[in-house]
Design an enzyme around this catalytic site. Sequence first.
Site, PDB file in Angstrom:
ATOM      1  N   PRO A   2       0.803  -1.212   0.000  1.00 53.63           N
ATOM      2  CA  PRO A   2       0.000   0.000   0.000  1.00 53.63           C
ATOM      3  C   PRO A   2       0.852   1.286   0.000  1.00 53.63           C
ATOM      4  CG  PRO A   2      -0.658  -1.520   1.749  1.00 53.63           C
ATOM      5  CD  PRO A   2       0.682  -1.953   1.256  1.00 53.63           C
ATOM      6  N   GLU A   3       0.287   2.347  -0.572  1.00 52.45           N
ATOM      7  CA  GLU A   3       0.945   3.639  -0.603  1.00 52.45           C
ATOM      8  C   GLU A   3       0.265   4.575   0.410  1.00 52.45           C
ATOM      9  OE1 GLU A   3       1.458   5.007  -4.686  1.00 52.45           O
ATOM     10  OE2 GLU A   3       1.377   2.941  -5.406  1.00 52.45           O
TER      11      GLU A   3
END
Length: 263
Positions: A2-3
């Site tokens: 995830p970012e």
Amino acid sequence: MPELPEVETIKRSLIPKILGKIIHGVVVYLPKVVKNMTVEEFTRRVAGKKIISLERRGKYLLIGLSSKETLTVHLRMTGKLLVLSKGCLKDKHTHAVFDLGDVELHYNDVRQFGGFSFAMPEVGPEPLEEDFTIDYLRTKLKASKKNLKAFLLDQKIIAGIGNIYADEILFEAGLSPKRLAATLKDYEGEKLFKAIRKVLTLGIEHRGTSIRDYVDSENRQGGFQHFLKVYGKEGFTCVRCGNLIIRERHAGRSTHYCPNCQK
């Protein structure tokens, strides 16, 4: 993955569920998810501690403990933190389980790249906070020898941007990923600055991008995948000009862009 938007969404979904809980114990099923210490030391440092804060720094989740230590979680590519009922069945990809009394916090990671440490991440400013300014960005652009894709992915310059959002930001700004950062004129730097803030804000509003593995702590997917304009759109027509989106490799990553809109 995830970012930044995904980790922010995970943080927000965790706060009402685990903030203020006591960690009664932790069972680690895969020792390598514990970084820079033994499982025994890790267990000792978290057991009996109260969770007093949850913050995010770039792509990292920071869990503040009553011992005044901060537990850092890096989800890497496929890490998940799921709040589940007490005594539920453990998934085969669950590598650590925290006993929080009435619920459990499961760390699940198919690729096994993420994990826990007590080291604070060394990253640049948060792109949605006040210390990320247009002057800061212009200074970093002029000093850089990287192309724009590599520039955006450098966590020491800007915290939290990964492959998906870098592609979307550059499309929003109308800039080629191959363009050298130092060649941007002031007005182009301003376009990039605005695009960074706009795209990341939208990513958070839509609770992140679920393409493969990402879910929040309640196992819910995000919705920004329905608004992507270039990432994963190889062979599709550009929403602006109708030309085909292409995929090339830049900064060691698959990069999607419109060669007409992003010359």
